[in-house]
Scaffold this active site. Structure first.
Site, PDB file in Angstrom:
ATOM      1  N   LYS A   1      45.199  35.414  36.480  1.00  0.00           N
ATOM      2  CA  LYS A   1      45.310  35.039  37.838  1.00  0.00           C
ATOM      3  C   LYS A   1      46.227  33.543  37.783  1.00  0.00           C
ATOM      4  CE  LYS A   1      41.226  36.578  40.250  1.00  0.00           C
ATOM      5  NZ  LYS A   1      40.528  37.281  39.112  1.00  0.00           N
TER       6      LYS A   1
ATOM      7  N   HIS B   1      45.564  35.143  42.760  1.00  0.00           N
ATOM      8  CA  HIS B   1      44.280  35.989  42.916  1.00  0.00           C
ATOM      9  C   HIS B   1      44.647  37.014  44.087  1.00  0.00           C
ATOM     10  CE1 HIS B   1      40.444  37.240  43.605  1.00  0.00           C
ATOM     11  NE2 HIS B   1      39.677  36.226  43.534  1.00  0.00           N
TER      12      HIS B   1
END
Length: 402
Positions: free
Chosen positions: A326, A331
């Protein structure tokens, strides 16, 4: 029980338009997070994100298709085409009836909702396009995949916030392992980087305004991304019989519920999911070499996840390689664990561990080997992919080299 092979993979995400480009970016520790290019960005306090750069829907779809395909559906279709082409499968006859689609998403057609709220409330119009409902519904991508590739078996969409893709892929794994299906197209897609989507997340006060730095003491929040990852899961014996290239084997899956808090993660809930996946794979915790962490870059998630890993693995936790990609792609909410599975495949197949970039300062509460800033070569036979969602819904997949 049947064994389950991965025979195709496809993606479009902030790091690349395909799997080779994405894995190259992961190996190089390249960051796909940058300034947001969305309408009314000046009204946002968070102005960075992991966008799919220079994406032109008209280069991939005609006008009639665009009227039906939200951005998240477009991403899913493009990723699925790559995966199915790589698998070499053609779905007809009995195979079509024994093959299905399970995708994960959280926001679904959020971009379509955002556009049409503007049409009605801001522009004052009294009509919207007749395809708004089929375009925004969460099962839109699943349905269009099934229609395009003649997939007539079990098909549905899973929405469990940040764990959606892992839940989807776990269900696909179970269906093949049980003998219910022969092939499943599975993964997830998300496209929440519109004004309304970012503004809603701002309200949670968990967003970084500059970078995603998982496990670093200097972290200050998560960064949203967008994109899709789609895979072909296939019964192992069938795949080998037809001479298919096998990228990895899915060997375990577990899911738990914290039953505790709508936003705060539970150490115990995460640990039970990890333990369950290892047990389902009929492995010992000491067999695991790599974990692609949920690793959002928020203090609550990072510390809870590290504590859960320590609880499950004990002294072996110090030998584990753990990273959060991430930090590179952001995300992707419901689609994120599908893209992250690519890092697990790279680990077990190629022996390359994607790094956690942006790491600046040691945090004693995250005192594990988080592969800071640079990729690492390591012979890894097994890997876990963690996903821990708002609502306390946890899903962990286990992969093994073939």
């Amino acid at each position: 029980m049947k064994r389950v092979a991965i025979t195709g993979a496809g993606t479009i995400n902030p790091l690349g338009y395909d799997v080779p480009g994405t894995l190259e970016a992961m190996r190089e520790g390249r960051c796909g997070i940058g300034p947001l290019n969305v309408r009314d960005v000046e009204r946002l306090s968070v102005r960075i994100g992991g966008q799919v750069k220079d994406y032109d829907e008209h280069a991939h779809f005609n006008r009639q298709q665009i009227a039906l395909f939200d951005r998240f559906t477009q991403f899913a279709l493009l990723a699925a085409e790559q995966a199915i082409n790589q698998s070499g499968l053609e779905f007809s006859g009995a195979l079509a009836a024994q093959s299905g689609v399970i995708l994960g998403t959280s926001g679904g057609g959020l971009s379509t909702q955002d556009d049409n709220y503007r049409t009605v409330y801001e522009d004052g119009k009294n009509r919207v396009h007749p395809f708004v409902v089929p375009k925004l519904m969460n099962n839109s991508a699943t349905s269009h995949l099934s229609m395009k590739w003649n997939l007539k078996g079990p098909s549905f969409t899973v929405a469990t916030a940040c764990a959606s893709s892992n839940h989807a892929m776990g269900q696909a794994f179970h269906m093949i392992r049980s003998g219910m299906t022969k092939v499943m197209v599975t993964g997830g897609s998300e496209a929440m980087l519109c004004f309304g989507g970012v503004k809603a997340w701002e309200g949670l006060r968990v967003m970084s305004k500059d970078a995603c730095r998982p496990f670093s003491a200097t972290r200050n929040g998560m960064v949203q991304g967008e994109g899709a990852g789609v895979f072909v899961f296939e019964e192992m014996g069938r795949a080998r019989k037809r001479g298919a290239e096998i990228l990895a084997e899915v060997v375990g899956f577990a899911m738990t519920s914290d039953a505790a808090d709508i936003v705060m993660p539970s150490r115990q809930g995460a640990a039970r999911a990890i333990t369950g996946a290892v047990g389902d794979a009929r492995m010992d915790p000491s067999d695991i070499g790599y974990i692609n962490a949920h690793g959002t870059g928020t203090a609550a998630n990072d510390k809870t996840e590290c504590a859960a890993v320590s609880d499950v693995f004990g002294a072996h936790a110090d030998n584990l390689l753990i990273s959060s990609t991430k930090s590179m792609h952001g995300h992707l909410i419901g689609g994120t664990s599908a893209v992250e599975l690519l890092a697990c495949i790279m680990a077990v197949r190629d022996g390359i561990i994607a790094p956690t970039i942006g790491y600046e300062e040691h945090d004693p509460e995250c005192a594990l080997d988080v592969v800071p800033n640079e990729a690492r070569d390591a012979k890894i036979g097994t890997a876990l992919s963690n996903a821990f969602a708002f609502g306390g819904l946890n899903a962990v997949l286990a992969l093994r080299a073939v």
